[in-house]
Motif scaffolding. Structure first.
Motif, mmCIF file in Angstrom:
data_model
loop_
_atom_site.group_PDB
_atom_site.id
_atom_site.type_symbol
_atom_site.label_atom_id
_atom_site.label_comp_id
_atom_site.label_asym_id
_atom_site.label_seq_id
_atom_site.Cartn_x
_atom_site.Cartn_y
_atom_site.Cartn_z
ATOM 1 N N SER A 189 45.766 29.013 38.666
ATOM 2 C CA SER A 189 44.346 28.905 38.334
ATOM 3 C C SER A 189 43.526 29.413 39.509
ATOM 4 O O SER A 189 44.068 29.726 40.577
ATOM 5 C CB SER A 189 43.981 27.444 38.023
ATOM 6 O OG SER A 189 44.082 26.653 39.195
ATOM 7 N N ARG A 190 42.219 29.478 39.314
ATOM 8 C CA ARG A 190 41.356 29.921 40.406
ATOM 9 C C ARG A 190 40.009 29.208 40.337
ATOM 10 O O ARG A 190 39.572 28.745 39.286
ATOM 11 C CB ARG A 190 41.117 31.427 40.357
ATOM 12 C CG ARG A 190 40.416 31.894 39.101
ATOM 13 C CD ARG A 190 39.928 33.324 39.240
ATOM 14 N NE ARG A 190 38.791 33.409 40.162
ATOM 15 C CZ ARG A 190 38.173 34.553 40.454
ATOM 16 N NH1 ARG A 190 38.600 35.695 39.941
ATOM 17 N NH2 ARG A 190 37.143 34.567 41.290
ATOM 18 N N LEU B 101 37.957 33.317 44.722
ATOM 19 C CA LEU B 101 39.398 33.556 44.519
ATOM 20 C C LEU B 101 40.194 33.380 45.807
ATOM 21 O O LEU B 101 41.381 33.055 45.782
ATOM 22 C CB LEU B 101 39.610 34.975 43.961
ATOM 23 C CG LEU B 101 41.048 35.422 43.716
ATOM 24 C CD1 LEU B 101 41.776 34.498 42.733
ATOM 25 C CD2 LEU B 101 41.098 36.865 43.204
ATOM 26 N N ASP C 86 41.957 27.992 31.319
ATOM 27 C CA ASP C 86 42.569 29.152 31.988
ATOM 28 C C ASP C 86 43.454 28.683 33.135
ATOM 29 O O ASP C 86 42.993 28.551 34.237
ATOM 30 C CB ASP C 86 41.441 30.069 32.490
ATOM 31 C CG ASP C 86 41.964 31.355 33.076
ATOM 32 O OD1 ASP C 86 43.143 31.674 32.881
ATOM 33 O OD2 ASP C 86 41.174 32.036 33.758
ATOM 34 N N GLU D 233 45.964 35.464 38.673
ATOM 35 C CA GLU D 233 44.551 35.604 39.063
ATOM 36 C C GLU D 233 44.365 36.583 40.223
ATOM 37 O O GLU D 233 43.286 37.111 40.427
ATOM 38 C CB GLU D 233 43.962 34.226 39.416
ATOM 39 C CG GLU D 233 44.012 33.198 38.269
ATOM 40 C CD GLU D 233 43.085 33.532 37.100
ATOM 41 O OE1 GLU D 233 42.430 34.595 37.125
ATOM 42 O OE2 GLU D 233 43.031 32.715 36.156
ATOM 43 N N HIS E 137 36.503 30.337 35.354
ATOM 44 C CA HIS E 137 36.776 30.546 36.786
ATOM 45 C C HIS E 137 35.887 29.681 37.685
ATOM 46 O O HIS E 137 35.501 30.107 38.769
ATOM 47 C CB HIS E 137 36.675 32.034 37.171
ATOM 48 C CG HIS E 137 37.794 32.862 36.613
ATOM 49 N ND1 HIS E 137 37.829 34.238 36.676
ATOM 50 C CD2 HIS E 137 38.943 32.504 35.990
ATOM 51 C CE1 HIS E 137 38.932 34.695 36.115
ATOM 52 N NE2 HIS E 137 39.640 33.657 35.689
#
Ligand SMILES: [Zn+2]
Length: 309
Positions: free
Chosen positions: A117-118, A122, A134, A167, A277
């Motif tokens: 994940s992020r 990032l 996500d 990611e 995100h």
């Protein structure tokens, strides 16, 4: 093995559903298998995976998450190994689980979902990144598929892969797809789930069924389209979902496509949602019943691809 289970095993084994001459025999067993998918299990797993706080590819938490996924798949009877790759000076791990097929053990249907994940940044492996939609949703779907697929024989082998490094630019899937091509793996199809829990239409029924339209290897488009067409039939036969055809883009099937493998994907379409995100991508944005419907569609499709080339 109790007798009813054994009878079910024999009866359900190696049955496809759309291309039998009579059609009537095949549909009920797949419908029965599809009915075994449980939204509550997907919900539990989304909550568990989001509970690590982050599963950033460079975090310490993702190491634990990868071990947990491995243990779950091992307990279901899969042969599980880590596929290691390097990312920014660290070792990251894809989790690769295999169950051999009965008639074509050397041929694989690959089912994939990334488990990393992020956060908005990032580059920050410590920021909160619950990554519920996500992609705890796809990872949980993969585990629920694994549970049901462990209960039946399939024609070709099933390989489930939980990818890391997605990611950061599809790093884990690129590493694995290159290895698969170099070792000449016979991959019949690669079916990826990236974000399957947050419906974006008001009736909560639409899902993108993604097929290959050109990209690096145009010669694999026809097979991708044929598999996507089967998935669209699966959606309308076995679920209340309304499938929307769309193109492959931006996730872990792309490196497989680049190596010439036929790929399809499923996607809820939520990459414009405000939580995307961010630390707001928490379990409350995931509709577990909707995710279960997507997994039912994927299961019906997977059974057919695995049993009827
Ligand atoms: Zn994703």
């Amino acid at each position: 093995m109790p007798l009813p289970v054994m009878v079910a095993w024999i009866f359900l084994g190696l049955v496809g559903w759309s291309s039998l001459a009579d059609g009537q025999e095949a549909v009920p067993p797949v419908r029965e298998l599809v009915s075994r998918i449980e939204a509550v299990r997907i919900g539990d797993d989304v909550n568990h995976l989001s509970g690590y706080g982050t599963r950033h590819s460079g975090s310490k938490e993702i190491i634990e998450a990868g071990q947990w996924i491995r243990d779950r798949l091992t307990a279901l009877g899969y042969e599980v190994e880590f596929h290691d790759f390097a990312l920014n000076g660290k070792t990251c791990r894809n989790v690769v689980a295999t169950r051999l097929g009965k008639t074509e053990p050397d041929t694989f249907l690959v089912l994939g979902a990334h488990y990393d994940s992020r956060a908005r940044n990032l580059g920050d492996p410590r920021a909160a990144a619950p990554g519920a939609d996500d992609n705890a949703s796809g990872t949980s779907g993969l585990l629920e598929l694994a549970r049901i697929l462990s209960q039946v024989e399939t024609g070709c082998s099933i390989r489930l892969i939980a990818f890391s490094g997605e990611e950061q630019g599809l790093v884990g899937s690129t590493s694995y797809a290159r290895k698969a091509a170099a070792e000449k793996h016979k991959i019949r199809a690669m079916l990826n789930m990236d974000m399957i829990g947050h419906p974006t239409d008001k009736n909560k029924v639409e899902v993108m069924v993604e097929s290959d339209r050109g990209n690096r290897r145009p010669e694999n488009d026809a097979r991708s389209k044929a598999y996507a067409d089967r998935m669209i039939v699966a959606a309308t036969t076995f679920t209340r979902l309304v499938p929307k055809p769309g193109p492959l883009y931006g996730t872990d099937y792309m490196p497989f496509e680049a190596e010439g493998f036929a790929c399809i994907g499923v996607f809820d379409g939520a990459d414009k949602a405000p939580f995307y995100h961010t630390d707001e991508d928490a379990p409350d944005v995931v509709d577990f019943e909707y995710a279960a419907e997507v997994v039912r569609m994927v299961l019906a499709t997977a059974l057919e691809i695995a049993n009827q080339p």
